[in-house]
Design a protein around this motif. Sequence first.
Motif: not given
Length: 822
Positions: A166, A192, A429-433, A468, A473, A497-499
Amino acid sequence: MESAYDFKEIETRLAARWVEDGDYVAPEVPLDPSRKRYALTMFPYPSGDMHMGHVEVFSIHDSYARHSRMKGYEVLNPIGFDAFGLPAENAAIKRGINPREWTYSNIEKLRSSAVRLGCSFDWTRTFRTCDPEYYRWNQWIFLRLFERGLAYKKEAAVNWCPNDKTVLANEQVIAGRCERCDTLVIKRYMSQWFFKVTDYADRLLDDMALNDRWTDRLKMLQSNWIGRSYGAEIEFPIEGLAEPITVYTTRPDTLWGATFFVMAPEHKLAEDLVMGTPVEDELKVFRKEVERLTEVDRTSTEREKKGLFLGKYATNPVNGEQIPIWVADYVLLDYGTGAIMAVPAHDQRDFEFARSYDLPIRVVIQPEGETFESDSMTEAFPHDGVMVNSGEFDGTPADEAVAKVTEWLEKKGIGKGAVNFRLRDWLISRQRYWGTPIPIVSCDDCGLVQVPDDQLPVVLPEGVDFTPTDEASPLASAHEWVNVPCPSCGKSAKRETDTMDTFVDSSWYFHRYLDPHNEEIPFDRAKSDAWMPMDIYWGGVEHAVLHLIYARFFQKFFMDIGMARDPEPFPQMHNQGQVTMGGKRMSKSRGNLVSPAEAFDLYGADALRLYILFSGPPEQDYDWPEEGVTSIGRVTFPWLQRVWRMCDESRTLEGTTRGDAEMDLTKSLHRAIQAVTSDFETFSYNTAIARLMELVNETYRYRAAGGDNGEVVREVALTLLKLLAPMAPYMTEEQWRRFGNEGSIHVESWPEFDPDLIVEDDAVMVVQVNGKVRDTISVPVNVTEAEMLQRAMASEKIQRYLDGKEPAKVIARPPKMLSLVV
């Protein structure tokens, strides 16, 4: 008749009753705004059960809250759970369960332990940031920022953690490594989302003056991170590019000494400059080498600088000279524009690079009356002087040079005065759920479209493979969730789709506590105005940069859109120290963990609270003895048993004699009230406990000498219980009721001393060694600092803790306190 101190039964019974009866529920708004206290400790992250760090800050904070109630304040003391984030997601992946399951389980453990510790939280205001009812308002706030251009998306070189897969904000990279997992961070170009916190940089810095009860250290950490500097921006025409590159410098007076131009290896334009040339492959190799370096390595003055000539030239706009363009590992993309004019005669890193690659060095600043020869220089001259080799500016003194050159640049149209900040826009931006979904839909026709307010919250989908990857993401795999109609035109579109970074959750949570059940807006302005600004905020100094800057940014944004009145949310901030063992943070893997649950079972919550509070000043680190939890049984638990016995015995005394002994004990009581009251005002709980221990000793000495006046001893016992109540809530509550009192001791008025009874010939001097109380000594009230030190050094207890060493520092506050540092 003496009874058993059955702490387990007492604490279990009272803990349940306090919560069920709502003893600590605060009013919606304070009835008297001048007598309100909004007291808060940073909400915990539920990574497991309570640890000693929680015990420490909760005990300190709860002592303040309980004392405030007894002083007649309406206290708001809420608690919630900072529940989104990487640790929960990683733990869930490891166990093959949903992060929600893991998080809720830990929250229940942590909540139960906080109740057992006796924390007087208002549990009716509790929330979990991972609940849609909370993160709905994260999304609402995001959209208000987006509407004002303060939330935006762009392609940028970002910090990428290969382990957590991420993006990280600059503030989450420590010495080039991920703050969570310590993995070496690399740079990637990605599209981002950012919050434009830089628009608030001046206010974040200038309003620091309003936080008059912050420590100098805390202010310095914030100021250095924001990093305001004054200088100029200059445009350098670049061979092969249609547009010039802008460079920021605090020393425009050295422009005539710029002999080469340097870009960060990650700079996108460096790639453009070498495309299709033999240097293209060399740049790729060089970038890989630089990726392996931490930011500390790259900026170190002790490490040899490495670079690559790109085969292109820039034009120095002040003299038309063609200067070579290099990339170098010591130039960072995140500082300024990611490109610098290199002035080797007056910057040490430029100097070392020029010597390594045989680049020209030209002196343009030197002390008046001296002449520097560049060939013989062994280091750069970064100091002020007079300008030389600078055309019409030759002879201009340092105190005039920057202003005059900047004015000249503006007239020529090649530069302008500028203010620069170390602070960068907040990459969220974070590429996690396991985080708040970003409420934006991407449409081919309409572009980026915000989700309408009436469709919030955008809820995290179930059944997602949240493992990941390097590609996308986890939310990208939830196709039914991703593919939606465009809210604007109705055509096919895709959700973001980023969180969001979990620091979004903690940047405004203190407002949600004020109105936690509001379903129309994040919080009501009237309730915010009634309780804010916060009266005290406790938390670790490790949050001095990230959380505090982000929370202050949100507060100012709320103020700008009419949601809040106050420019600063918490003018009084306190940082507690760390609890360690063997000088290291406690952890299972190190085998140096002291379990609060074990302490509860063996000695009770009151003994644990007192032990932590007695360990030293709140801001000081405490290294737990290696004997572990049994140290509580050696220090505070036996003392609580002594207090219990004293209270029980006082109810059996029937003597009525009043003489000098009774007057002396009464005077001791009132002196203790005065001292403990003063200690509470300065959060000196360790010395407050020491003074109460001395009062108990004096009471036992009175009884040993035959004193049996029941009225006097009961007055001492009942007052002692009140003074002790904020720190040891269970035992004091139980004994208070055993005296036949109705109602809770925790809503009793704080004791007041009689001024006529505190006049004394002698005083009790508390002696600390390295912040810990080691002895109490009787001294004359007019004792000098020299006499205080002399008496302390004569104490066998103090000599034992000095271990043959002389104090390196002595702090005396006659006649009450002497602190020795060795």
